[in-house]
Design a protein around this motif. Structure first.
Motif, PDB file in Angstrom:
ATOM      1  N   ASN A  58      11.598  35.877 -63.808  1.00 25.91           N
ATOM      2  CA  ASN A  58      10.921  35.046 -62.799  1.00 25.91           C
ATOM      3  C   ASN A  58      11.375  34.911 -61.538  1.00 25.91           C
ATOM      4  O   ASN A  58      10.921  34.986 -60.342  1.00 25.91           O
ATOM      5  CB  ASN A  58      10.653  33.786 -63.610  1.00 25.91           C
ATOM      6  CG  ASN A  58       9.658  32.964 -62.680  1.00 25.91           C
ATOM      7  OD1 ASN A  58       9.870  32.202 -61.929  1.00 25.91           O
ATOM      8  ND2 ASN A  58       8.204  33.249 -62.944  1.00 25.91           N
ATOM      9  N   LEU A  59      13.118  34.804 -61.644  1.00 27.25           N
ATOM     10  CA  LEU A  59      13.699  34.433 -60.233  1.00 27.25           C
ATOM     11  C   LEU A  59      13.601  35.676 -59.547  1.00 27.25           C
ATOM     12  O   LEU A  59      13.633  35.664 -58.272  1.00 27.25           O
ATOM     13  CB  LEU A  59      15.169  33.944 -60.642  1.00 27.25           C
ATOM     14  CG  LEU A  59      15.240  32.604 -61.319  1.00 27.25           C
ATOM     15  CD1 LEU A  59      16.688  32.077 -61.418  1.00 27.25           C
ATOM     16  CD2 LEU A  59      14.542  31.584 -60.705  1.00 27.25           C
ATOM     17  N   LEU A  73      14.189  25.494 -57.651  1.00 25.64           N
ATOM     18  CA  LEU A  73      14.344  25.308 -56.313  1.00 25.64           C
ATOM     19  C   LEU A  73      14.611  23.771 -56.000  1.00 25.64           C
ATOM     20  O   LEU A  73      15.678  23.262 -55.484  1.00 25.64           O
ATOM     21  CB  LEU A  73      13.911  25.756 -55.326  1.00 25.64           C
ATOM     22  CG  LEU A  73      13.801  27.188 -55.199  1.00 25.64           C
ATOM     23  CD1 LEU A  73      12.373  27.936 -54.065  1.00 25.64           C
ATOM     24  CD2 LEU A  73      14.850  27.397 -54.452  1.00 25.64           C
ATOM     25  N   LEU A 111      20.619  28.652 -55.386  1.00 29.68           N
ATOM     26  CA  LEU A 111      18.972  29.567 -55.417  1.00 29.68           C
ATOM     27  C   LEU A 111      18.286  29.183 -54.022  1.00 29.68           C
ATOM     28  O   LEU A 111      17.714  30.304 -53.827  1.00 29.68           O
ATOM     29  CB  LEU A 111      18.557  28.910 -56.508  1.00 29.68           C
ATOM     30  CG  LEU A 111      17.022  29.618 -56.939  1.00 29.68           C
ATOM     31  CD1 LEU A 111      17.291  30.819 -57.153  1.00 29.68           C
ATOM     32  CD2 LEU A 111      16.436  28.562 -58.065  1.00 29.68           C
ATOM     33  N   TYR A 124      17.116  33.668 -51.608  1.00 32.28           N
ATOM     34  CA  TYR A 124      15.986  34.780 -51.203  1.00 32.28           C
ATOM     35  C   TYR A 124      16.077  34.881 -49.472  1.00 32.28           C
ATOM     36  O   TYR A 124      16.316  33.898 -48.834  1.00 32.28           O
ATOM     37  CB  TYR A 124      14.706  34.085 -51.664  1.00 32.28           C
ATOM     38  CG  TYR A 124      14.331  33.822 -52.648  1.00 32.28           C
ATOM     39  CD1 TYR A 124      14.012  34.689 -53.775  1.00 32.28           C
ATOM     40  CD2 TYR A 124      14.445  32.662 -53.786  1.00 32.28           C
ATOM     41  CE1 TYR A 124      14.181  34.787 -55.080  1.00 32.28           C
ATOM     42  CE2 TYR A 124      14.650  32.413 -54.929  1.00 32.28           C
ATOM     43  CZ  TYR A 124      14.420  33.616 -55.856  1.00 32.28           C
ATOM     44  OH  TYR A 124      14.293  33.397 -56.952  1.00 32.28           O
ATOM     45  N   THR A 176      10.569  29.404 -60.489  1.00 36.17           N
ATOM     46  CA  THR A 176      11.311  29.771 -59.318  1.00 36.17           C
ATOM     47  C   THR A 176      11.273  28.232 -58.330  1.00 36.17           C
ATOM     48  O   THR A 176      12.264  27.820 -57.991  1.00 36.17           O
ATOM     49  CB  THR A 176      11.237  30.492 -58.624  1.00 36.17           C
ATOM     50  OG1 THR A 176      11.123  31.909 -59.322  1.00 36.17           O
ATOM     51  CG2 THR A 176      12.038  31.028 -57.182  1.00 36.17           C
ATOM     52  N   ILE A 182      21.783  29.886 -64.715  1.00 36.73           N
ATOM     53  CA  ILE A 182      21.378  28.949 -63.904  1.00 36.73           C
ATOM     54  C   ILE A 182      21.712  27.400 -64.065  1.00 36.73           C
ATOM     55  O   ILE A 182      21.916  27.255 -65.617  1.00 36.73           O
ATOM     56  CB  ILE A 182      19.734  28.641 -64.010  1.00 36.73           C
ATOM     57  CG1 ILE A 182      18.965  30.294 -64.090  1.00 36.73           C
ATOM     58  CG2 ILE A 182      19.026  27.986 -62.958  1.00 36.73           C
ATOM     59  CD1 ILE A 182      17.640  30.206 -64.550  1.00 36.73           C
ATOM     60  N   TYR A 234      16.452  39.847 -51.745  1.00 36.34           N
ATOM     61  CA  TYR A 234      17.366  38.565 -52.159  1.00 36.34           C
ATOM     62  C   TYR A 234      18.846  39.164 -52.330  1.00 36.34           C
ATOM     63  O   TYR A 234      19.189  40.131 -52.155  1.00 36.34           O
ATOM     64  CB  TYR A 234      16.800  38.166 -53.411  1.00 36.34           C
ATOM     65  CG  TYR A 234      16.433  39.149 -54.612  1.00 36.34           C
ATOM     66  CD1 TYR A 234      17.154  39.995 -55.337  1.00 36.34           C
ATOM     67  CD2 TYR A 234      14.972  39.174 -54.732  1.00 36.34           C
ATOM     68  CE1 TYR A 234      17.001  40.673 -56.067  1.00 36.34           C
ATOM     69  CE2 TYR A 234      14.720  40.083 -55.723  1.00 36.34           C
ATOM     70  CZ  TYR A 234      15.455  40.846 -56.386  1.00 36.34           C
ATOM     71  OH  TYR A 234      14.947  41.759 -57.351  1.00 36.34           O
ATOM     72  N   THR A 236      20.001  33.178 -68.384  1.00 37.26           N
ATOM     73  CA  THR A 236      18.789  33.910 -67.844  1.00 37.26           C
ATOM     74  C   THR A 236      17.747  34.468 -68.741  1.00 37.26           C
ATOM     75  O   THR A 236      16.860  34.797 -68.434  1.00 37.26           O
ATOM     76  CB  THR A 236      19.150  34.785 -66.756  1.00 37.26           C
ATOM     77  OG1 THR A 236      20.213  35.521 -67.008  1.00 37.26           O
ATOM     78  CG2 THR A 236      19.683  33.809 -65.365  1.00 37.26           C
ATOM     79  N   ILE A 284      23.082  29.844 -59.179  1.00 37.68           N
ATOM     80  CA  ILE A 284      22.788  30.739 -60.140  1.00 37.68           C
ATOM     81  C   ILE A 284      24.293  31.504 -60.120  1.00 37.68           C
ATOM     82  O   ILE A 284      24.762  31.822 -59.149  1.00 37.68           O
ATOM     83  CB  ILE A 284      21.706  31.721 -59.921  1.00 37.68           C
ATOM     84  CG1 ILE A 284      21.499  32.222 -58.439  1.00 37.68           C
ATOM     85  CG2 ILE A 284      20.253  31.263 -60.207  1.00 37.68           C
ATOM     86  CD1 ILE A 284      20.623  33.319 -58.143  1.00 37.68           C
TER      87      ILE A 284
END
Length: 471
Positions: A288-289, A303, A323, A327, A299, A344, A333, A247, A309
């Motif tokens: 970013n995630l 997706l 992933l 959210y 993201t 990831i 999240y 990450t 993850i």
């Protein structure tokens, strides 16, 4: 003690790790050629170079925007400002190109352009005009006009024709791209005893490109837990048809990964739509995630690859989450206070699988999407065997389209199937009107980008007219 080389000077400072590198350079070192512009990483006036010592004792240089980079991330690096590119009593090749093409007017943006083009000369990227323009895609000029700057970039490319970037710096020094002291930097960095800053308190910060836009003053005054150099969060591995990305990796790491580019041949075309080169060089994928923006480009990208993850806590215990289930609500999240995203994972497309990413925004580079979308689709004998569709800017979270993806799976790849899938897509999304467009506009974009995936991936089978006249 934060230790690094700033231009030709070794710096040891006890200044707060969370202050911005821009403020340290300007106010503590009085190097005012690096300008303050937007303080959001958008204008490029504060561009500097960061040199990292590699295991083979060479140095890799990348451009970043110093206004949203924490000082602590300079630890163990070579930091180069516009002053550090200067030659004695003469212009550098890049400065001369700007002058010869009348590429400066008020001059405020000029240092950023010069540093970015110098970074291009120092980089391992292929020496061509497109890559030179990529290098300055994050620099904004308010008065000169870009054509003269583009001509200057072209002159730089011409001067670099005989340079092999895999060699040492001698050619660049002899041809007036950089000063002589650059040759001494690898050894000097190696000789510096770099210890971990060991600051395990405060807010986690990797690249800082989102956090410093929102919380720069707060981070400058409070504890920060810098994780950009944590080895266990780095790296890209491809094995048994699967890809694992640490990450802390950046978009530029994906851009430069040759094997990933051979498997995803349009990868660089997609990634060019993500921000600017300076931001691609510094922003972490994990950041970013967890930013959880409904329109986060990477993201939406991950997706559609149906990624999972791995999450690690302060005791080293790990867990894995899809992933698409990560959210929960706006900026909410499945992550506890003591947890970090570690990596990831996704399955790489095989010969029957295809991937595409689309984005609409007000300007081509360095802009936030109004709506973005990605798709992973596997087709055998004109039947869709697997489908994953994501859409950004149409819900409170980055949206994985569960119902649309499920509907496509098992169906024949026909315009009728795609039109019917769009009807389900429209029921799954709930865009709101905001500064990036009205709700109706975003629904229209969602539809058009969904159709665009199929016209892009299967151009012999579909055209946009196949869909629009019936939609």
């Amino acid at each position: 003690m934060i230790t690094f080389i700033l231009n030709n000077k070794t710096i040891k400072t006890s200044e707060h790790s969370g202050m911005t590198l821009l403020d340290f350079v300007r106010y503590e070192q009085r190097l005012t050629g690096t300008k303050i512009g937007c303080r959001e990483g958008d204008c490029g006036a504060c561009t500097i170079l960061v040199g990292t010592l590699n295991k083979d004792e060479t140095i890799s240089y990348q451009s970043i925007t110093s206004c949203i980079s924490p000082l602590g991330n300079a630890h163990g690096k070579h930091i180069v400002t516009i002053e550090g590119t200067n030659l004695k009593n003469k212009l550098t090749a890049t400065q001369e190109a700007m002058k010869a093409n009348y590429a400066t007017q008020c001059g405020f943006c000029t240092p950023g352009f010069v540093v970015a083009l110098t970074g291009f000369a120092l980089s391992y990227s292929e020496n061509n005009y497109n890559n030179a323009l990529n290098a300055i895609s994050g620099n904004i000029c308010r008065c000169t006009g870009y054509k003269s700057i583009e001509k200057a970039a072209h002159q730089v490319v011409e001067k670099l024709k005989h340079y092999n970037s895999k060699t040492n710096f001698k050619w660049l020094i002899e041809n007036k791209f950089i000063p002589e002291y650059f040759e001494s930097i690898p050894k000097r960095l190696k000789d510096i005893e770099i210890k971990d800053l060991n600051q395990p308190k405060g807010k986690y910060v990797s690249g800082g490109t989102d956090l410093y836009v929102q919380q720069a003053d707060h981070l400058a005054d409070n504890d920060v837990h810098l994780i950009a150099e944590k080895e266990y969060l780095k790296g890209i591995a491809i094995e048994n048809g699967n890809c694992t990305i640490g990450t802390n990796s950046t978009v530029s790491d994906l851009w430069n990964h040759s094997k990933l580019n051979s498997i995803l041949p349009n990868l660089r075309t997609h990634l060019k739509l993500v921000s600017s080169e300076q931001i691609r060089n510094m922003a972490s994928l994990g950041g970013n995630l967890v930013n959880a923006s409904p329109i986060g480009d990477m993201t939406i990208f991950f997706l559609a690859l149906n990624s999972t993850i791995t999450i690690i806590n302060s005791e080293g215990k790990e867990r894995t989450v899809a992933l698409k289930n990560f959210y929960q609500a706006y900026k909410t999240y499945d992550l506890n206070a003591d947890e970090l995203l570690k990596s990831i994972h996704f399955k790489l497309p095989n010969k029957n699988a295809f991937f595409n990413f689309e984005k609409v925004c007000k300007r081509t580079h360095l802009d936030i999407a109004s709506v973005n979308s990605a798709i992973y689709i596997s087709v055998e004998n004109d039947t869709i065997t697997e489908a994953h569709v994501s859409l950004g800017g149409v819900a409170a979270i980055p949206k994985y389209l569960h119902e649309t993806s499920a509907f496509l799976t098992g169906k024949s790849l026909t315009s009728e199937t795609i039109l019917e899938a769009n009807e389900r897509l429209q029921k799954e999304i709930a865009p709101i009107s905001d500064v990036r467009g009205s709700s109706d506009y975003k629904r229209l974009l969602g539809r058009q980008l969904f159709f665009a995936h199929f016209t892009e991936l299967f151009p012999k089978q579909f055209t946009l007219n196949d869909f629009v006249q019936h939609a």
